[in-house]
Design a protein around this motif. Structure first.
Motif, short mmCIF file in Angstrom:
data_model
loop_
_atom_site.label_atom_id
_atom_site.label_comp_id
_atom_site.label_asym_id
_atom_site.label_seq_id
_atom_site.Cartn_x
_atom_site.Cartn_y
_atom_site.Cartn_z
N ASP A 43 0.83 -1.19 0.00
CA ASP A 43 0.00 0.00 0.00
C ASP A 43 0.88 1.26 0.00
O ASP A 43 1.70 1.46 0.91
N TYR A 91 0.39 4.37 0.67
CA TYR A 91 0.31 5.29 1.81
C TYR A 91 1.05 4.72 3.01
O TYR A 91 1.82 5.40 3.69
N ARG A 92 0.85 3.42 3.24
CA ARG A 92 1.55 2.76 4.35
C ARG A 92 3.08 2.81 4.13
O ARG A 92 3.86 3.02 5.05
N LYS A 93 3.45 2.64 2.89
CA LYS A 93 4.87 2.68 2.53
C LYS A 93 5.43 4.08 2.83
O LYS A 93 6.53 4.22 3.39
#
Ligand code: GSH
Length: 240
Positions: free
Chosen positions: A101, A103-105
């Motif tokens: 993902d 955003y998570r990254k």
């Protein structure tokens, strides 16, 4: 191939076609990031430890910055710890450690960046000044507080319920945090101080990759003392 560090003037250990090589130093926390990823992903490789005080000419030819970690495979050379780890995760896609993902990254990258600017330099400042630099201690305390809050939101690990790239990027300085025990005892995570971060350190110690790359505190202390004395002993335990 030996685990002992190769000094200036030593002969270049020949490369084998297709074989991945890590140039490392056994006590370097940045190189440990790469060693953790190699261990976690079970990537076949060989390690060449280099003497960072008297660097071999052939090492400087490969990485003009003269820093470990550096990876080499055939005609490819990659250095800078975070870049080597991402590179390995991309080239060896089994058991991916970086979140898919975006955003998570990005959130993980922001936290690693924050850690790199607030925790790592102040960790060394506190150690160097034996706890006398109050500003460094205060900044480090705030940063550890933030990490404690962050891991409690994320789960058992910074990666969530599974260990992930971000955990390995943060770990090496936590393995060494006990080196601050006389300079700044209040900074050491425990069941009462930064408890979630402490629980994370305990979970990390159970991870096979952490076990495979770990040195105990006494060994780290011997290395740091040798470094302070101007004669870093890169070969502790390999003397014979
Ligand atoms: N920003 C680099 C830092 C690596 C680093 O500082 N490595 C140290 C050993 S712990 C080094 O190679 N020092 C040799 C030198 O500075 O000449 C990374 O993340 O890889």
């Amino acid at each position: 191939m030996t685990e002992k560090s190769y000094p200036k003037g030593s002969a270049f250990p020949p490369l084998t076609k297709g074989k991945l090589r890590l140039y490392s130093m056994r006590f370097c926390p940045f190189a440990q990031r790469t060693r953790l990823v190699l261990a976690q992903k079970r990537i076949p490789h060989e390690t060449v430890n280099v003497d960072l005080k008297e660097k071999p000419e052939w090492f400087l030819e490969r990485n003009p910055l003269g820093m470990v970690p550096t990876l080499e495979q055939d005609d490819k050379v990659v250095y800078e710890s975070l870049i080597t780890c991402d590179y390995l995760d991309d080239v060896y896609p089994q058991n991916r450690l970086t979140p898919a993902d975006p955003y998570r990254k990005a959130q993980d990258a922001m936290l690693v960046d924050y850690y790199g600017s607030k925790c790592i330099p102040n960790y060394y400042k506190v150690m160097r000044t034996e706890g006398k630099d109050e500003e460094a201690k205060e900044t480090l305390t705030k940063a550890l507080q933030k990490l404690d809050e962050e891991v409690s939101k994320r789960g058992k690990f910074f990666g969530g319920e599974q260990v992930a790239m971000i955990d390995f990027m943060l770990w090496p300085w936590f393995e060494r945090i006990g080196l601050l025990k006389s300079a700044a005892p209040d900074l050491l995570p425990s069941a009462t101080k930064f408890p979630k971060l402490f629980a994370w350190t305990q979970a990390m110690l159970q991870e096979p990759a952490v076990k495979a790359t770990l040195f105990d505190l006494d060994t780290h202390m011997i290395f740091v003392q040798s470094y302070k004395d101007g004669k870093p002993n890169y070969d502790i335990g390999l003397e014979r």
